[in-house]
Design an enzyme around this catalytic site. Structure first.
Site, mmCIF file in Angstrom:
data_model
loop_
_atom_site.group_PDB
_atom_site.id
_atom_site.type_symbol
_atom_site.label_atom_id
_atom_site.label_comp_id
_atom_site.label_asym_id
_atom_site.label_seq_id
_atom_site.Cartn_x
_atom_site.Cartn_y
_atom_site.Cartn_z
ATOM 1 N N GLN A 109 15.206 -73.805 -139.922
ATOM 2 C CA GLN A 109 15.544 -74.791 -140.951
ATOM 3 C C GLN A 109 15.338 -76.224 -140.459
ATOM 4 O O GLN A 109 14.972 -77.103 -141.240
ATOM 5 C CB GLN A 109 17.009 -74.580 -141.364
ATOM 6 C CG GLN A 109 17.392 -75.217 -142.679
ATOM 7 C CD GLN A 109 17.046 -74.371 -143.900
ATOM 8 O OE1 GLN A 109 17.273 -73.172 -143.891
ATOM 9 N NE2 GLN A 109 16.492 -74.991 -144.918
ATOM 10 N N LYS A 112 11.599 -76.807 -140.986
ATOM 11 C CA LYS A 112 11.276 -76.731 -142.418
ATOM 12 C C LYS A 112 11.727 -78.009 -143.115
ATOM 13 O O LYS A 112 10.972 -78.625 -143.875
ATOM 14 C CB LYS A 112 11.997 -75.516 -143.028
ATOM 15 C CG LYS A 112 11.723 -75.336 -144.500
ATOM 16 C CD LYS A 112 12.639 -74.301 -145.119
ATOM 17 C CE LYS A 112 12.618 -73.005 -144.337
ATOM 18 N NZ LYS A 112 13.200 -71.890 -145.100
ATOM 19 N N LYS A 124 22.693 -73.431 -140.868
ATOM 20 C CA LYS A 124 22.739 -72.181 -141.656
ATOM 21 C C LYS A 124 24.109 -71.563 -141.473
ATOM 22 O O LYS A 124 24.748 -71.776 -140.429
ATOM 23 C CB LYS A 124 21.652 -71.205 -141.161
ATOM 24 C CG LYS A 124 21.281 -70.141 -142.157
ATOM 25 C CD LYS A 124 20.268 -70.636 -143.179
ATOM 26 C CE LYS A 124 20.063 -69.615 -144.273
ATOM 27 N NZ LYS A 124 18.957 -70.002 -145.175
ATOM 28 N N ASP A 164 21.578 -68.509 -150.301
ATOM 29 C CA ASP A 164 20.557 -67.698 -149.600
ATOM 30 C C ASP A 164 20.825 -66.267 -150.081
ATOM 31 O O ASP A 164 21.421 -66.084 -151.160
ATOM 32 C CB ASP A 164 20.701 -67.843 -148.078
ATOM 33 C CG ASP A 164 19.512 -67.259 -147.304
ATOM 34 O OD1 ASP A 164 18.458 -67.890 -147.260
ATOM 35 O OD2 ASP A 164 19.634 -66.121 -146.766
HETATM 36 P P1 NDP Z 1 18.318 -62.612 -152.940
HETATM 37 O O1 NDP Z 1 19.609 -62.087 -152.442
HETATM 38 O O2 NDP Z 1 18.270 -63.273 -154.257
HETATM 39 O O3 NDP Z 1 17.206 -61.455 -152.945
HETATM 40 C C1 NDP Z 1 16.876 -60.736 -151.806
HETATM 41 C C2 NDP Z 1 15.983 -59.582 -152.228
HETATM 42 O O4 NDP Z 1 15.470 -58.966 -151.049
HETATM 43 C C3 NDP Z 1 16.717 -58.500 -153.022
HETATM 44 O O5 NDP Z 1 15.843 -57.917 -153.938
HETATM 45 C C4 NDP Z 1 17.105 -57.508 -151.932
HETATM 46 O O6 NDP Z 1 17.251 -56.177 -152.408
HETATM 47 C C5 NDP Z 1 15.892 -57.592 -151.025
HETATM 48 N N1 NDP Z 1 16.271 -57.239 -149.650
HETATM 49 C C6 NDP Z 1 17.199 -57.849 -148.881
HETATM 50 N N2 NDP Z 1 17.280 -57.221 -147.694
HETATM 51 C C7 NDP Z 1 16.387 -56.212 -147.740
HETATM 52 C C8 NDP Z 1 16.001 -55.217 -146.821
HETATM 53 N N3 NDP Z 1 16.551 -55.129 -145.599
HETATM 54 N N4 NDP Z 1 15.026 -54.335 -147.226
HETATM 55 C C9 NDP Z 1 14.468 -54.428 -148.458
HETATM 56 N N5 NDP Z 1 14.798 -55.354 -149.361
HETATM 57 C C10 NDP Z 1 15.740 -56.227 -148.997
HETATM 58 O O7 NDP Z 1 17.798 -63.604 -151.780
HETATM 59 P P2 NDP Z 1 16.745 -64.782 -151.881
HETATM 60 O O8 NDP Z 1 15.677 -64.424 -152.828
HETATM 61 O O9 NDP Z 1 17.494 -66.035 -152.060
HETATM 62 O O10 NDP Z 1 16.164 -64.811 -150.392
HETATM 63 C C11 NDP Z 1 15.080 -63.988 -149.993
HETATM 64 C C12 NDP Z 1 14.457 -64.553 -148.737
HETATM 65 O O11 NDP Z 1 14.012 -65.898 -148.975
HETATM 66 C C13 NDP Z 1 15.390 -64.656 -147.523
HETATM 67 O O12 NDP Z 1 14.627 -64.494 -146.349
HETATM 68 C C14 NDP Z 1 15.881 -66.103 -147.588
HETATM 69 O O13 NDP Z 1 16.332 -66.590 -146.343
HETATM 70 C C15 NDP Z 1 14.585 -66.793 -148.025
HETATM 71 N N6 NDP Z 1 14.756 -68.098 -148.617
HETATM 72 C C16 NDP Z 1 15.542 -68.263 -149.728
HETATM 73 C C17 NDP Z 1 15.660 -69.514 -150.300
HETATM 74 C C18 NDP Z 1 16.403 -69.732 -151.578
HETATM 75 O O14 NDP Z 1 16.273 -70.830 -152.142
HETATM 76 N N7 NDP Z 1 17.128 -68.766 -152.104
HETATM 77 C C19 NDP Z 1 15.046 -70.696 -149.673
HETATM 78 C C20 NDP Z 1 14.152 -70.394 -148.577
HETATM 79 C C21 NDP Z 1 14.058 -69.141 -148.059
HETATM 80 P P3 NDP Z 1 18.675 -55.675 -152.976
HETATM 81 O O15 NDP Z 1 18.829 -56.353 -154.312
HETATM 82 O O16 NDP Z 1 18.532 -54.201 -153.092
HETATM 83 O O17 NDP Z 1 19.692 -56.108 -151.981
#
Ligand code: NDP
Length: 448
Positions: A109, A112, A124, A164
């Site tokens: 972070q 970034k 974080k 997150d």
């Molecule tokens: P969410 O919780 O909204 O979504 C995460 C998704 O990934 C869900 O569909 C979840 O499935 C799936 N998932 C999580 N862990 C696993 C795993 N071990 N195997 C398979 N699928 C998995 O999170 P975000 O979309 O906010 O974040 C996703 C990524 O993006 C992370 O790496 C986060 O750090 C990064 N990120 C997010 C930002 C943001 O603004 N939100 C900013 C920058 C980066 P399920 O629903 O079944 O749990």
């Protein structure tokens, strides 16, 4: 200390923090030329200083479940560096959260946030609390209890958390309410709040949209665009579904989304109607596989999306979700572009492999910076007590992502061979982000 000595030292000191060591190594191998050509960096021992957080706060969270039982979870906030602005970075609620994961995310972070060009440091936090299967009341009680501990260490000019994995608008709003209640202060201490009480338009969409804008910039270098490109998306959360939405709106054919239970494949592509359905389904925490009965397509239980032929892969779920075997699968299936929506979704071996195979690769710290960039814009809107329009913010998001793309590209081109087949965005992004923070630390002397 030399870069390699810092890594050796960290490996000895933190043998149980593999994700953190992985993130540090990735930066170290790409900044060595800049480090060597700036004697001030080693004179001021910048890399060793930047690999140790300013502080890590850890605490216990007691909360009451619906049956009246007292539950206990662990919480942390890693305040990594405030060299160029208040600590800034999301909160993750997931059972896999531990200090290693939060240190890797906080370390990433720093660079970034520097890449966005906005005044934000890196941090974080989160908890090993598992929101799955919890009622709304339990989530609310947990969020209140979490912030009751954390509020002492955050502030609009000190440390500004956001969402997150497992933390979206609902959770941020609960935490904001408790902060306001405890401090008698209405300030921009958290970003990702609800629009209407301090939140910014396009914050929800920004990470996924921004990743696709980054991809557009990459394609633009080759006079290409997204029309009819076949795209594989992993995850079905905030980043994934907004990346899918933006790609579909630019005439790409989005073939997959996934979650921890499996992959959904639709050969016809996910259009806006289907994506809206998916958003609602996930919001209500219902199974993705129910899609098949409504729209057709295929549900592949327990499988990942990389088995399909495609042009672009957007891993948007979680760290290390793509290993070398899966990177090979992507290559065999014709993938030419990989853009990381998630943080560190490729293992180190997978990154080496895709770079060796001349797949155009954009690292998360550059490609998914759109979310924190709009969080930075939310902070400035809160400070001046004004709201900006969706269109205005979307333009700004476009501009920031283009700046990140162009500055990473320039830095890469300055140090890679002229005939290199791909732009080394990973090296470029690390050099730009690192230099901005390192220059500030050099200017400060030995204080952070
Ligand atoms: P969410 O919780 O909204 O979504 C995460 C998704 O990934 C869900 O569909 C979840 O499935 C799936 N998932 C999580 N862990 C696993 C795993 N071990 N195997 C398979 N699928 C998995 O999170 P975000 O979309 O906010 O974040 C996703 C990524 O993006 C992370 O790496 C986060 O750090 C990064 N990120 C997010 C930002 C943001 O603004 N939100 C900013 C920058 C980066 P399920 O629903 O079944 O749990």
């Amino acid at each position: 200390m030399k870069l390699q000595d810092v890594i050796n030292d960290l490996e000895k000191r933190y043998p149980h923090q593999p994700e953190f060591i992985q993130a540090v190594k990735e930066v170290a191998i790409t900044i060595s030329s800049v480090y060597d050509s700036h004697p001030d960096y080693s004179r001021c021992n910048i890399f060793e200083r930047l690999t140790e957080p300013d502080r890590t706060i850890s605490f216990r969270i007691n909360w009451e479940d619906d049956q009246g039982n007292i539950q206990v979870n662990r919480g942390w906030r890693v305040q990594f560096s405030n060299a160029i602005g208040p600590y800034k970075g999301g909160l993750r609620f997931h059972p896999t959260v531990n200090e290693s994961v939060l240190k890797f995310l906080g370390f990433e972070q720093i660079f970034k946030n520097a890449l966005t060009g906005l005044p934000m440091g890196g941090g974080k936090g989160g908890s090993d609390f598992d929101p799955k299967g919890k009622s709304d009341s339990e989530i609310r009680r947990f969020c209140y209890a979490f912030i009751r501990e954390l509020y002492k260490y955050i502030g609009k000019d000190m440390d500004v958390p956001a969402g997150d994995i497992g933390v979206g608008g609902r959770e941020v709003s609960y935490m904001f309410a408790m902060y306001k209640n405890l401090t008698h202060e209405y300030s921009g201490v958290l970003t990702g709040k609800g629009v209407g009480f301090g939140g910014s338009l396009i914050r929800t969409e920004a990470t996924g949209y921004g990743a696709v804008y980054f991809l557009e910039n990459m394609l633009g270098v080759h006079k290409d665009n997204l029309t009819n490109k076949r795209v594989l998306v992993s995850g079905a959360g905030n980043v994934s579904l907004h990346a899918a939405e933006k790609a579909a709106s630019l005439d790409a054919i989005v073939l997959t989304v996934s979650d921890s239970k499996g992959t959904l494949y639709d050969a016809k592509g996910f259009d806006q109607e289907k994506i809206d359905w998916l958003k609602k389904q996930k919001e209500q925490r219902k199974p993705l596989e129910e899609y098949v009965a409504v729209f057709g397509g295929e549900w592949l239980a327990g499988q990942k999306p990389w088995q399909f032929e495609a042009d672009v892969a957007l891993p948007c779920a979680t760290q290390n979700e793509v290993d070398i075997a899966e990177a090979k699968q992507m290559h065999e299936n014709g993938v030419k572009y990989i853009v990381e929506g998630a943080n560190m979704p490729l293992t180190a071996e997978a990154i080496d492999y895709v770079r060796e195979k001349n797949i155009h690769y954009a690292p998360g710290k550059a490609a998914n910076a759109g979310g924190v960039a709009v969080s930075g814009l939310e902070m400035s809107q809160n400070s001046v007590r004004q709201y900006r329009s969706f269109e205005d913010l979307d333009l700004q998001l476009h501009r920031i992502i283009k700046d990140i793309h162009d500055s990473a590209m320039r830095a890469a081109l300055a140090c890679q061979p002229e005939d290199a087949p791909c732009i080394d965005y990973m090296t470029g992004a690390n050099i730009v982000g690192f230099s901005r923070v390192a220059d500030a630390l050099v200017a400060y002397g030995i204080l952070n």
